[in-house]
Design a protein around this motif. Structure first.
Motif, mmCIF file in Angstrom:
data_model
loop_
_atom_site.group_PDB
_atom_site.id
_atom_site.type_symbol
_atom_site.label_atom_id
_atom_site.label_comp_id
_atom_site.label_asym_id
_atom_site.label_seq_id
_atom_site.Cartn_x
_atom_site.Cartn_y
_atom_site.Cartn_z
ATOM 1 N N GLU A 1 10.246 -8.099 9.211
ATOM 2 C CA GLU A 1 10.335 -7.504 7.918
ATOM 3 C C GLU A 1 9.624 -8.470 6.987
ATOM 4 O O GLU A 1 9.905 -9.457 7.037
ATOM 5 N N TYR B 1 8.518 -9.102 2.733
ATOM 6 C CA TYR B 1 9.225 -8.405 1.495
ATOM 7 C C TYR B 1 8.047 -9.233 0.652
ATOM 8 O O TYR B 1 7.788 -10.244 0.487
ATOM 9 N N ALA C 1 6.884 -9.339 -3.738
ATOM 10 C CA ALA C 1 7.228 -9.195 -5.015
ATOM 11 C C ALA C 1 6.052 -9.717 -5.728
ATOM 12 O O ALA C 1 5.994 -11.035 -6.255
ATOM 13 N N VAL D 1 -1.863 -4.692 0.413
ATOM 14 C CA VAL D 1 -0.525 -4.656 -0.159
ATOM 15 C C VAL D 1 -0.541 -4.239 -1.608
ATOM 16 O O VAL D 1 -1.445 -3.982 -2.371
ATOM 17 N N ASP D 2 0.622 -3.624 -1.932
ATOM 18 C CA ASP D 2 0.586 -3.151 -3.494
ATOM 19 C C ASP D 2 0.917 -4.362 -4.483
ATOM 20 O O ASP D 2 1.554 -5.321 -4.244
ATOM 21 N N ALA E 1 3.923 -3.611 -7.558
ATOM 22 C CA ALA E 1 5.368 -3.284 -7.544
ATOM 23 C C ALA E 1 5.887 -3.887 -6.177
ATOM 24 O O ALA E 1 5.089 -4.387 -5.134
ATOM 25 N N THR E 2 7.085 -4.027 -6.172
ATOM 26 C CA THR E 2 7.907 -4.631 -4.920
ATOM 27 C C THR E 2 7.543 -3.722 -3.847
ATOM 28 O O THR E 2 7.505 -2.696 -3.841
ATOM 29 N N SER E 3 7.468 -4.425 -2.684
ATOM 30 C CA SER E 3 7.122 -3.659 -1.305
ATOM 31 C C SER E 3 7.616 -4.061 -0.272
ATOM 32 O O SER E 3 8.050 -5.393 -0.009
ATOM 33 N N ARG E 4 7.911 -3.514 0.761
ATOM 34 C CA ARG E 4 8.590 -3.840 2.327
ATOM 35 C C ARG E 4 7.588 -3.428 3.178
ATOM 36 O O ARG E 4 7.091 -2.225 3.003
ATOM 37 N N ARG E 5 7.135 -4.014 4.106
ATOM 38 C CA ARG E 5 6.377 -3.687 5.361
ATOM 39 C C ARG E 5 6.991 -4.267 6.717
ATOM 40 O O ARG E 5 7.269 -5.442 6.587
#
Length: 242
Positions: free
Chosen positions: A156, A158, A160, A189-190, A193-197
């Motif tokens: 994962e 993360y 920010a 990536v975004d 905003a915070t995101s997870r992939r």
């Protein structure tokens, strides 16, 4: 010509005494042998000698209750003798006479084996702790652009980003910087905003060995080659292990 299966009476008595001591006779044969033991002092002495010889093997070994699976496995491996094949009976008796020492050694090994406690099951090794890697990406001005955390155990990622990462014209793309040189594209990536992939299997290895990360700004709708950004690299940071 002498029949090779013939054995004399003394040897046969010795073998019978050994079989009685070992309790391997059929119920009928054992009853007959017990009756002879009671009536024949010479035969009784042979039985006593066998009992003394075999009983001494267990001296000095503390009694231990065998595991429940021992006797079923022993019984399963026993093959009853065939009464119809006299030559087979004679052969095994002759073998018992000629192999007394080997028989004693085998019995000693069985006694020692049964005296040993059942080994404790070996616990599987504990899995290694998951490796967490972090990076703070900064712009050329020194301002913080994004914080990245990578969990090597789950794959994962993360992200920010800060307000400095937002762009009206470009789409941020994340890159792994490899220690031997070159880069590996992670993907768009975004940046707002915070995101997870979850990283795919193909990126597990590179993500675990990369020593830095970078962000390039690419034109909307455009995907660069996996090993070379087309837009400008605007932020980068060193990956550190927690």
């Amino acid at each position: 010509m002498t029949d090779p299966t013939e054995i004399d009476g003394k040897d046969e008595d010795l073998a019978l005494a050994g079989e009685l001591a070992l309790r391997v006779l059929s119920p009928e044969d054992e009853a007959a042998a017990r009756a002879r033991e009671a009536a024949d002092p010479g035969f009784a002495a042979q039985v006593d000698a066998w009992n003394e010889r075999l009983g001494g093997l267990a001296d000095g070994i503390a009694p231990v209750e065998p595991s429940p699976w021992v006797w079923p496995r022993v019984e399963a491996g026993l093959v009853p003798p065939s009464a119809a094949n006299d030559n087979s009976v004679v052969f095994w008796r002759r073998w018992a006479i000629g192999s007394t020492g080997m028989l004693a050694a085998s019995l000693a090994a069985v006694i020692v084996l049964l005296a040993q406690p059942t080994p404790a099951p070996i616990a599987p090794p504990a899995p290694p702790p998951a490796v967490i890697r972090v990076a703070t990406l900064t712009l050329e001005s020194g301002a913080a652009a994004m914080t990245l955390v990578y969990d090597a155990g789950s794959g994962e990622l993360y992200l920010a980003p800060t307000a400095e990462m937002a762009s009206d014209t470009g789409v941020p793309h994340l890159w792994l910087v490899m220690p031997e040189g070159g880069v590996q594209l992670v993907g768009a990536v975004d940046g707002s905003a915070t995101s997870r992939r979850s990283l795919g299997q193909a990126l597990f290895g590179p993500a675990g060995t990369a020593n830095a990360v970078a962000v390039s700004m690419e034109a909307p709708g455009h995907t660069p080659a996996p090993n070379k950004p087309d837009g400008p690299v605007v932020a980068q940071g060193v990956l550190q292990r927690l």
